[in-house]
Design a protein around this motif. Structure first.
Motif, PDB file in Angstrom:
ATOM      1  N   VAL A   1     -62.001 -26.066 -17.243  1.00 49.96           N
ATOM      2  CA  VAL A   1     -62.470 -24.968 -16.398  1.00 49.96           C
ATOM      3  C   VAL A   1     -62.362 -23.633 -17.127  1.00 49.96           C
ATOM      4  N   LEU A   2     -61.614 -23.591 -18.240  1.00 45.62           N
ATOM      5  CA  LEU A   2     -61.458 -22.353 -18.996  1.00 45.62           C
ATOM      6  C   LEU A   2     -62.823 -21.796 -19.397  1.00 45.62           C
ATOM      7  N   GLY A   3     -62.989 -20.485 -19.235  1.00 44.50           N
ATOM      8  CA  GLY A   3     -64.241 -19.855 -19.614  1.00 44.50           C
ATOM      9  C   GLY A   3     -65.311 -19.884 -18.541  1.00 44.50           C
ATOM     10  N   THR A   4     -64.985 -20.405 -17.352  1.00 43.40           N
ATOM     11  CA  THR A   4     -65.936 -20.437 -16.245  1.00 43.40           C
ATOM     12  C   THR A   4     -65.475 -19.475 -15.155  1.00 43.40           C
ATOM     13  N   PRO A   5     -66.383 -19.043 -14.281  1.00 42.01           N
ATOM     14  CA  PRO A   5     -65.990 -18.137 -13.196  1.00 42.01           C
ATOM     15  C   PRO A   5     -64.924 -18.712 -12.278  1.00 42.01           C
ATOM     16  N   LEU A   6     -64.811 -20.053 -12.213  1.00 42.18           N
ATOM     17  CA  LEU A   6     -63.809 -20.675 -11.351  1.00 42.18           C
ATOM     18  C   LEU A   6     -62.383 -20.254 -11.716  1.00 42.18           C
TER      19      LEU A   6
ATOM     20  N   ASP B   1     -59.030 -16.586 -21.289  1.00 43.29           N
ATOM     21  CA  ASP B   1     -58.401 -17.171 -20.102  1.00 43.29           C
ATOM     22  C   ASP B   1     -57.095 -17.867 -20.459  1.00 43.29           C
ATOM     23  N   LEU B   2     -57.111 -18.628 -21.553  1.00 47.81           N
ATOM     24  CA  LEU B   2     -55.906 -19.340 -21.952  1.00 47.81           C
ATOM     25  C   LEU B   2     -54.823 -18.355 -22.390  1.00 47.81           C
ATOM     26  N   ARG B   3     -55.210 -17.301 -23.090  1.00 48.68           N
ATOM     27  CA  ARG B   3     -54.239 -16.272 -23.468  1.00 48.68           C
ATOM     28  C   ARG B   3     -53.597 -15.656 -22.215  1.00 48.68           C
ATOM     29  N   ALA B   4     -54.435 -15.353 -21.210  1.00 49.66           N
ATOM     30  CA  ALA B   4     -53.918 -14.774 -19.971  1.00 49.66           C
ATOM     31  C   ALA B   4     -52.946 -15.730 -19.282  1.00 49.66           C
ATOM     32  N   ALA B   5     -53.218 -17.030 -19.354  1.00 48.60           N
ATOM     33  CA  ALA B   5     -52.308 -18.012 -18.751  1.00 48.60           C
ATOM     34  C   ALA B   5     -50.978 -18.040 -19.489  1.00 48.60           C
ATOM     35  N   TYR B   6     -51.017 -17.961 -20.831  1.00 44.70           N
ATOM     36  CA  TYR B   6     -49.765 -17.902 -21.591  1.00 44.70           C
ATOM     37  C   TYR B   6     -48.983 -16.640 -21.235  1.00 44.70           C
ATOM     38  N   GLU B   7     -49.679 -15.529 -21.083  1.00 47.39           N
ATOM     39  CA  GLU B   7     -48.995 -14.285 -20.725  1.00 47.39           C
ATOM     40  C   GLU B   7     -48.389 -14.387 -19.327  1.00 47.39           C
TER      41      GLU B   7
END
Length: 420
Positions: free
Chosen positions: A77-82, A144-150
């Motif tokens: 789902v990473l990179g999608t509006p969801l 998105d993945l960076r934001a999740a790690y943060e």
């Protein structure tokens, strides 16, 4: 050693994840759940206890039939509006960035417990391409993945392509070139490499958005969905004649990451309407039961288990759908498995050849092919690669932990002053 001196290597996978550090010159895998070195990338939001379960506990809750919402394959789902749409889960409204952040926070907490000190830096694996045909979406997925790690509490986040990490873990070939073939749950990635100063030197990396969840989707769509109404004929509401049931619903029900979004009143009404119009209502009655009892992931697990069995010594398996209807079994034979997966195996073979072409190399230059990722264990994948590279040695690495190990090794090398 202070917390800032440790960089954790994390392989955040579509199906499973792992973490590692380098200590005293050796890779140390982090026990992430009950001593296991891998953690299923899965969630279960328990409606009764109001708990959020992660990993094996999430799968166990689903199998036990507990009331709740199961989620898996969120990496896709990473990179999608969801990713940024808040949704109600138990007592909170959460985005997928926050949900994934909680999963990564579990890995961070396991590392801190094992190492006895804070960990705020991470070198994360990533596919060569999250979305191979869309550069903007690819960049958005990494963001998105960076934001999740943060959200998980990591202050410094760096990335390395997963097949390059696996090449570091495997070491340089004794001669010629090495090729990593990393077939995970969501992507197929390749790195061509050679011996370099003190380790390996990556020549080129390439990736496709094809993985084990695609294999499962194809098997489920072709073999299971006909038992739930795919291909069934419906009477027209007005006038004479018949129409085939629309396929979109069945495609989504066969897709790991899309299953949770089907449990809606609108979808249930549509299925009940189809059942009322069906020439053969029984398959649609099964489909209705799947939606009412939220059994989509039970089907996905059954297909996955049948796939693994058909790829094993017995060369046959089945998807046990007794949870939908007592005694319902769908055979998955080796020949059917091979036929359905043949287009994927051919695309993976072509992707490997494209990798060689990008480096100006020929098949004869490759001395060793190293397989990582759980889906690389499928015979169709190895067979296609052996046919394409018959002179190379074909070896399986630690398919579930090689990427995390390579990330730990690379993070230590960077800490000694070797830049990315």
């Amino acid at each position: 050693m202070g917390g800032g001196d440790i960089t954790l290597g994390i392989d955040f996978g579509t199906s499973n994840s792992a973490a590692a550090v380098l200590r005293d010159g050796a890779v140390r895998m982090i026990p992430v759940e009950g001593g296991d070195e891998t953690l299923p990338t899965a969630f279960f939001f328990d409606y009764d206890s109001r708990e959020t379960l992660i990993g094996h506990a999430a799968g166990a809750a689903l199998i036990e039939g507990r009331e709740g919402r199961y989620m898996r394959a969120l990496k896709r789902v990473l990179g999608t509006p969801l990713m940024h749409e808040p949704r109600q889960l138990l007592n909170e409204r959460l985005t997928f960035v926050e949900i994934i952040g909680r999963f990564l926070g579990r890995l961070r907490a396991a590392a801190e417990a094992e190492l006895g000190q804070p960990v705020t830096r991470v070198l994360s694996g990533r596919p060569v391409h999250f979305h191979e045909a869309d550069a903007a979406r690819d960049d958005a997925a990494e963001a998105d993945l960076r934001a999740a790690y943060e959200a998980a509490g990591f202050g410094q986040v760096d990335f390395l392509p997963e097949p390059e990490a696996a090449a570091i873990a495997g070491g340089p070939p004794e001669r010629g070139l090495g090729l990593v073939v990393d077939i995970g749950g969501g992507t197929s990635d390749f790195s061509l490499y050679e011996a370099g100063e003190g380790g390996v030197r990556t020549l080129v990396s390439h990736g496709l958005r094809i993985g084990g969840t695609d294999f499962d989707r194809a098997l489920s769509f072709e073999l299971v969905m006909p038992h739930l109404g795919r291909g069934g004929m419906l009477r027209r509401e007005m006038g004479e004649g018949l129409l085939e049931a629309p396929t979109a619903l069945f495609a989504e029900l066969a897709t790991w990451e899309k299953i949770p979004f089907l449990y809606s009143p609108q979808t249930l009404r549509m299925v009940r309407d189809m059942k009322g119009l069906a020439v053969e209502p029984r398959p649609f009655a099964r489909l209705e039961e799947v939606l009412v009892s939220e059994l989509g992931h039970d089907i996905a697990f059954a297909v996955e288990a049948g796939k693994i069995a058909a790829n094993g010594r017995e060369r046959r398996g089945s998807a046990d759908l007794g949870v939908i209807e007592p005694g319902l079994q769908v055979a998955i034979e080796e020949m059917a498995l091979a036929a359905i997966l043949a287009p994927f195996a051919e695309r993976i073979r072509a992707g490997a050849m494209e990798t060689l072409q990008m480096a100006g190399a020929s098949p004869g230059d490759v001395a060793r092919v190293t397989y990582v990722g759980g889906s690389s264990l499928l015979g169709q994948v190895k067979g296609a690669m052996q046919a394409a590279l018959p002179e190379a040695e074909h070896v399986f690495s630690e398919v579930f932990t090689a990427v995390a190990a390579g990330l730990a090794m690379e993070s230590a090398a960077r800490g000694r002053g070797r830049g990315p």
